[in-house]
Design a protein around this motif. Structure first.
Motif, PDB file in Angstrom:
ATOM      1  N   LYS A 191       5.285  -0.894  25.395  1.00 33.29           N
ATOM      2  CA  LYS A 191       4.135  -1.737  25.122  1.00 33.29           C
ATOM      3  C   LYS A 191       3.401  -1.354  23.648  1.00 33.29           C
ATOM      4  O   LYS A 191       2.724  -2.154  23.176  1.00 33.29           O
ATOM      5  CB  LYS A 191       2.874  -1.350  26.225  1.00 33.29           C
ATOM      6  N   ASN A 192       3.746  -0.102  23.257  1.00 27.85           N
ATOM      7  CA  ASN A 192       3.296   0.157  22.055  1.00 27.85           C
ATOM      8  C   ASN A 192       4.042  -0.053  20.593  1.00 27.85           C
ATOM      9  O   ASN A 192       3.715  -0.002  19.516  1.00 27.85           O
ATOM     10  CB  ASN A 192       2.733   1.663  21.536  1.00 27.85           C
ATOM     11  N   ALA A 193       5.113  -0.745  21.017  1.00 30.18           N
ATOM     12  CA  ALA A 193       5.994  -1.202  20.066  1.00 30.18           C
ATOM     13  C   ALA A 193       5.450  -2.406  19.070  1.00 30.18           C
ATOM     14  O   ALA A 193       4.915  -3.140  19.662  1.00 30.18           O
ATOM     15  CB  ALA A 193       7.590  -1.688  20.509  1.00 30.18           C
ATOM     16  N   VAL A 194       5.264  -2.258  17.689  1.00 28.72           N
ATOM     17  CA  VAL A 194       4.972  -3.087  16.915  1.00 28.72           C
ATOM     18  C   VAL A 194       6.045  -4.330  16.848  1.00 28.72           C
ATOM     19  O   VAL A 194       6.968  -4.183  16.194  1.00 28.72           O
ATOM     20  CB  VAL A 194       4.490  -2.729  15.611  1.00 28.72           C
ATOM     21  N   VAL A 195       5.414  -5.559  16.825  1.00 31.17           N
ATOM     22  CA  VAL A 195       6.176  -6.840  17.040  1.00 31.17           C
ATOM     23  C   VAL A 195       6.116  -7.420  15.578  1.00 31.17           C
ATOM     24  O   VAL A 195       6.997  -7.766  14.673  1.00 31.17           O
ATOM     25  CB  VAL A 195       5.775  -8.002  17.900  1.00 31.17           C
ATOM     26  N   CYS A 196       4.819  -7.451  15.068  1.00 32.68           N
ATOM     27  CA  CYS A 196       4.627  -7.928  13.520  1.00 32.68           C
ATOM     28  C   CYS A 196       3.264  -7.559  13.139  1.00 32.68           C
ATOM     29  O   CYS A 196       2.498  -6.958  13.901  1.00 32.68           O
ATOM     30  CB  CYS A 196       4.488  -9.672  13.727  1.00 32.68           C
ATOM     31  N   ALA A 197       3.070  -7.427  11.737  1.00 36.64           N
ATOM     32  CA  ALA A 197       1.701  -6.976  11.359  1.00 36.64           C
ATOM     33  C   ALA A 197       1.426  -7.671   9.970  1.00 36.64           C
ATOM     34  O   ALA A 197       2.564  -8.142   9.627  1.00 36.64           O
ATOM     35  CB  ALA A 197       2.050  -5.490  10.992  1.00 36.64           C
ATOM     36  N   VAL A 198       0.142  -7.492   9.539  1.00 37.20           N
ATOM     37  CA  VAL A 198      -0.230  -7.986   8.290  1.00 37.20           C
ATOM     38  C   VAL A 198      -0.463  -6.937   7.494  1.00 37.20           C
ATOM     39  O   VAL A 198      -1.513  -6.072   7.560  1.00 37.20           O
ATOM     40  CB  VAL A 198      -1.307  -8.990   8.246  1.00 37.20           C
ATOM     41  N   ASN A 199       0.531  -6.548   6.669  1.00 38.35           N
ATOM     42  CA  ASN A 199       0.222  -5.358   5.641  1.00 38.35           C
ATOM     43  C   ASN A 199      -0.685  -5.571   4.339  1.00 38.35           C
ATOM     44  O   ASN A 199      -0.533  -6.757   3.953  1.00 38.35           O
ATOM     45  CB  ASN A 199       1.450  -4.711   5.043  1.00 38.35           C
ATOM     46  N   LEU A 200      -1.549  -4.650   4.181  1.00 36.75           N
ATOM     47  CA  LEU A 200      -2.131  -4.527   3.021  1.00 36.75           C
ATOM     48  C   LEU A 200      -1.497  -4.604   1.562  1.00 36.75           C
ATOM     49  O   LEU A 200      -0.495  -3.754   1.477  1.00 36.75           O
ATOM     50  CB  LEU A 200      -3.375  -3.535   2.827  1.00 36.75           C
ATOM     51  N   THR A 201      -1.553  -5.661   0.735  1.00 38.82           N
ATOM     52  CA  THR A 201      -0.876  -5.673  -0.722  1.00 38.82           C
ATOM     53  C   THR A 201      -1.902  -5.009  -1.717  1.00 38.82           C
ATOM     54  O   THR A 201      -2.905  -5.017  -1.356  1.00 38.82           O
ATOM     55  CB  THR A 201      -0.658  -7.120  -0.763  1.00 38.82           C
ATOM     56  N   ARG A 202      -1.091  -4.880  -2.903  1.00 36.68           N
ATOM     57  CA  ARG A 202      -2.011  -4.427  -3.970  1.00 36.68           C
ATOM     58  C   ARG A 202      -3.151  -5.247  -4.237  1.00 36.68           C
ATOM     59  O   ARG A 202      -4.325  -4.695  -4.408  1.00 36.68           O
ATOM     60  CB  ARG A 202      -1.319  -4.059  -5.049  1.00 36.68           C
ATOM     61  N   ALA A 203      -2.788  -6.812  -4.094  1.00 35.05           N
ATOM     62  CA  ALA A 203      -3.914  -7.621  -4.449  1.00 35.05           C
ATOM     63  C   ALA A 203      -4.799  -7.589  -3.391  1.00 35.05           C
ATOM     64  O   ALA A 203      -6.196  -7.621  -3.843  1.00 35.05           O
ATOM     65  CB  ALA A 203      -3.198  -8.900  -4.568  1.00 35.05           C
ATOM     66  N   ALA A 204      -4.441  -7.310  -2.195  1.00 33.26           N
ATOM     67  CA  ALA A 204      -5.582  -7.454  -1.220  1.00 33.26           C
ATOM     68  C   ALA A 204      -6.479  -6.152  -1.196  1.00 33.26           C
ATOM     69  O   ALA A 204      -7.602  -6.224  -1.052  1.00 33.26           O
ATOM     70  CB  ALA A 204      -4.811  -7.471  -0.007  1.00 33.26           C
ATOM     71  N   ARG A 205      -5.719  -5.295  -1.382  1.00 41.24           N
ATOM     72  CA  ARG A 205      -6.569  -3.855  -1.670  1.00 41.24           C
ATOM     73  C   ARG A 205      -7.736  -4.027  -2.873  1.00 41.24           C
ATOM     74  O   ARG A 205      -8.768  -3.576  -2.744  1.00 41.24           O
ATOM     75  CB  ARG A 205      -5.734  -2.613  -1.925  1.00 41.24           C
TER      76      ARG A 205
END
Length: 215
Positions: free
Chosen positions: A194-208
């Motif tokens: 249940k805790n396995a990650v299917v997808c994610a939106v990662n922070l990019t340098r531009a987003a940071r």
């Protein structure tokens, strides 16, 4: 789930020499598991290619050995799609799913195939491709979408198993993940952790950088 029609030939000679000869003829040895469970001692008649495998509690299961041609399984094996297989072996016709393939370690040729007989009552476990749909709010904010699990393992009767597991990501925010436990599909049981990650939106340098300016 799409249906794939496949014809096989019963196989009675199971020795190593016979297997080598089959492969020279571009034929692949295969086995059909999940057949009829019978009481032992078995008093019925086995068809060509069938054998009885002893189980516990004086029961046995009928397993069928057969061959298929390389050309006949090409579109079943070399595809991202999953299929219910309408399998004909001699006079025997069953519905099945492809459970396992053994490949040669050097040239990747198919050495053996395992099929499992299915019906509309007994659940089966299969890996189903994941398809993401929608426009993530995290991606709109400058994040990068990543898909960690291209397939998920599901348990259901084969008629309930879809070609794709469609996951909407509209509300997936910046720096957020979607785990197996967050998902639900009618008629399907997800077998992955249940805790396995299917997808994610990662922070990019531009987003940071945008976050820092906003703060």
């Amino acid at each position: 789930m799409k249906t794939f029609k496949l014809e096989g030939t019963p196989r009675t000679d199971l020795g190593k020499k016979a297997v080598r000869e089959l492969r020279k003829q571009s034929l692949i040895p295969a086995v059909l598991n999940g057949g009829q469970i019978v009481e032992l001692p078995f008093k019925g008649k086995l068809n060509a290619g069938e054998k009885l495998v002893e189980m516990e509690n004086n029961k046995g299961i009928i397993v069928t050995d057969f061959t298929v041609s390389k050309d006949s399984v090409r579109k079943l094996v070399y595809t991202p799609d999953i299929y219910a297989v309408e399998l004909t072996i001699g006079d025997k016709k069953v519905m099945a799913v492809l459970k396992d393939i053994q490949f040669h370690p050097v040239n990747d040729s198919i050495l053996h195939m395992d099929f499992l007989e299915v019906n509309e009552e007994k659940p089966v476990v299969m890996e189903v491709p994941v398809a993401l749909e929608g426009h993530s709010e995290g991606v709109r904010a400058g994040g990068k979408l990543s898909l960690s699990m291209k397939k998920l393992k599901v348990k259901a009767v084969y008629t309930n198993i879809p070609e794709r597991l469609v996951i909407n990501i509209d509300n997936l925010g910046l720096g957020k993940t979607m785990q197996v436990g967050d998902l639900h599909f009618e008629g399907l049981e997800l077998m992955n952790a249940k805790n396995a990650v299917v997808c994610a939106v990662n922070l990019t340098r531009a987003a940071r950088g945008a976050q820092a300016k906003g703060n």
